[in-house]
Design an enzyme around this catalytic site. Structure first.
Site, short mmCIF file in Angstrom:
data_model
loop_
_atom_site.label_atom_id
_atom_site.label_comp_id
_atom_site.label_asym_id
_atom_site.label_seq_id
_atom_site.Cartn_x
_atom_site.Cartn_y
_atom_site.Cartn_z
N ASP A 1 0.90 -1.13 -0.05
CA ASP A 1 -0.03 0.04 0.07
C ASP A 1 0.86 1.22 -0.04
OD1 ASP A 1 1.04 -0.43 2.32
OD2 ASP A 1 -1.08 0.04 3.75
N ASP B 1 -0.07 -6.68 -10.46
CA ASP B 1 -1.08 -6.56 -11.29
C ASP B 1 -1.54 -4.81 -11.00
OD1 ASP B 1 -3.39 -6.82 -13.04
OD2 ASP B 1 -4.64 -6.86 -11.37
N ASP C 1 -0.74 -1.20 -13.14
CA ASP C 1 -1.61 -0.21 -13.59
C ASP C 1 -1.73 1.12 -13.06
OD1 ASP C 1 -3.05 -2.30 -14.95
OD2 ASP C 1 -5.07 -1.23 -14.60
C1 IPM Z 1 -3.39 -8.21 -16.43
C2 IPM Z 1 -5.02 -8.32 -16.27
C3 IPM Z 1 -4.73 -9.84 -16.10
C4 IPM Z 1 -4.34 -10.08 -14.62
C5 IPM Z 1 -6.55 -10.46 -15.93
C6 IPM Z 1 -7.28 -10.00 -17.44
C7 IPM Z 1 -6.46 -11.76 -16.00
O1 IPM Z 1 -5.63 -7.47 -15.47
O2 IPM Z 1 -2.84 -8.89 -17.15
O3 IPM Z 1 -3.04 -7.09 -15.87
O4 IPM Z 1 -5.23 -9.94 -13.68
O5 IPM Z 1 -3.22 -10.55 -14.45
MN MN Z 2 -4.26 -5.95 -14.87
#
Ligand code: IPM
Ligand code: MN
Ligand code: NAD
Length: 351
Positions: A221, A245, A249
């Site tokens: 976090d 993940d 992002d």
């Molecule tokens: C990613 C995506 C995938 C993940 C999903 C679509 C399974 O979010 O590649 O970042 O969570 O790994």
């Molecule tokens: Mn992802």
């Protein structure tokens, strides 16, 4: 000997962006052979499952796999184990691509495209190393217990073995040695047993195999907070499947758009890698020719570098993307108005 790149365009904008990567590959590596197959929703529609055995066999016998994206509203009602996303997880597991490299690099031309201030992102160059084939994504037992009213529940298991942590941490150390030599390992060791075990294991491995690498532990976090506060402090970030993940992002937005972020999922030496944009199928813009193909094109760049043994071609491609951006090439997500194909044209012209 000829090399084969398996294209798995998938769903939504997947085919649109993969097509541009294929065009670039045809220019840059004309001797490369292409194969193509289905994954995700398109595979469900054709075969009733998101990844066929045949497609997995093809993937494992290719030199590299370039995937577009999977998923979309059409398949949200599908049974969990048959969802498009399961096809992707099965592919990662089946190819044993345990180390997912997600570089967040801010191209000089895009310093003002980020939602963060120029001085925060200028010169940003982070490599996230995300464990990809274990953790809470795969841990057993998992499932639902329904029909007991308020006590009904859904659950999964966050589990990491020493071997799984060692092998991905080793990759992070190795990559750091070719960079600034700094690894930040993230978990939630304050609340999770698997997190505590992750921290202890990475610390131990560092004592024996971490020469030349400075290791720091940061709770996941706090790492998210630091990523938007002062991202340039990071060189390599090592994370488990779920936190990797989420952090990737967040890191994507530092580069201007999630449409810029490629990834490489690597297994042991000699095994094919899986290359895919970090973004998804973007149902909101699919079919409109608006998607930014750079993440797919840069995924090809990573394939040339990490699986196909063509670092010169990779260098050329990286420079061409930078040059196209310098010349003002922009899709909508970057504040421009180019179509997906025009962005592909711009990169090819720069090449
Ligand atoms: C990613 C995506 C995938 C993940 C999903 C679509 C399974 O979010 O590649 O970042 O969570 O790994
Ligand atoms: Mn992802
Ligand atoms: P998403 O990444 O598809 O979209 C998030 C936002 O970013 C949307 O507004 C979208 O238009 C925009 N965007 C994404 N890629 C873009 C690009 N190349 N150019 C311009 N804009 C872009 O995430 P989501 O909406 O949360 O997920 C949609 C579907 O994709 C879900 O089914 C999800 O499971 C799936 N998904 C797949 C992958 C993958 O295949 N690797 C990754 C993430 C999500």
């Amino acid at each position: 000997m000829s090399q084969t790149l398996l294209l798995l365009p998938g769903d939504g904008i997947g085919p649109e962006v993969t097509e541009q990567a294929r065009r670039v590959a045809e220019v840059l590596a004309p001797d490369l052979e292409f194969a193509e197959d289905l994954v995700g929703g398109t595979s469900i529609d054709a075969h009733g499952e998101p990844l066929t055995v045949d497609a997995l066999v093809k993937a494992k016998s290719s030199d590299a796999v370039l995937l577009g994206a999977v998923g979309g509203p059409k398949w949200t009602g599908v049974e969990r184990h048959l969802r498009p996303e399961m096809g992707l997880l099965q592919l990662r597991k089946g190819m044993d691509t345990f180390a997912n490299l997600r570089p967040a690099f801010c191209f000089p031309a895009l310093v003002d495209a980020s939602s963060l201030k120029r001085e925060i992102v200028e010169g940003l160059d982070i490599m996230i190393v995300r464990e990809l084939t274990s953790g809470v994504y795969f841990g057993e037992p998992r499932g639902f217990e329904r029909g007991i009213g308020d006590k009904s529940f859904g659950y999964e298991t966050s589990r990491y073995t020493k071997g799984e942590i060692d092998r991905v941490a080793r990759v992070a150390f190795e990559i750091a040695r070719g960079r600034r030599g700094e690894v930040v390992s993230t978990e939630k060791s304050n609340v999770m047993e698997s997190g505590q075990f992750w921290r202890e294991t990475v610390t131990e491995l560092h004592e024996t195999e971490g020469s030349g690498v400075a290791l720091r532990h940061v709770l996941a976090d706090a790492c998210a907070m630091e990523l938007v506060r002062n991202p340039k402090q990071f060189d390599v970030i090592l994370a488990g499947n779920l936190f990797g993940d989420i952090l990737s992002d967040a890191a994507a937005m530092l580069t201007g758009s999630i449409g810029m972020l490629p990834s490489a999922s690597l297994s042991y030496d000699g095994k094919p890698g899986l290359y895919e944009p970090v973004h998804g199928s973007a149902p909101d813009i699919a079919g409109q020719g608006k998607a930014n193909p750079c993440a797919a094109i840069l995924s090809l760049e990573m394939a040339l570098r990490w699986s196909l043994g063509r670092p010169d071609a990779a260098d050329k491609l990286f420079a061409a993307v930078g040059k196209a951006l310098n010349a003002g090439a922009r899709t909508g997500d970057l504040g421009g108005s180019m179509s997906t194909t025009e962005m592909g044209d711009a990169v090819i012209a720069a090449l």
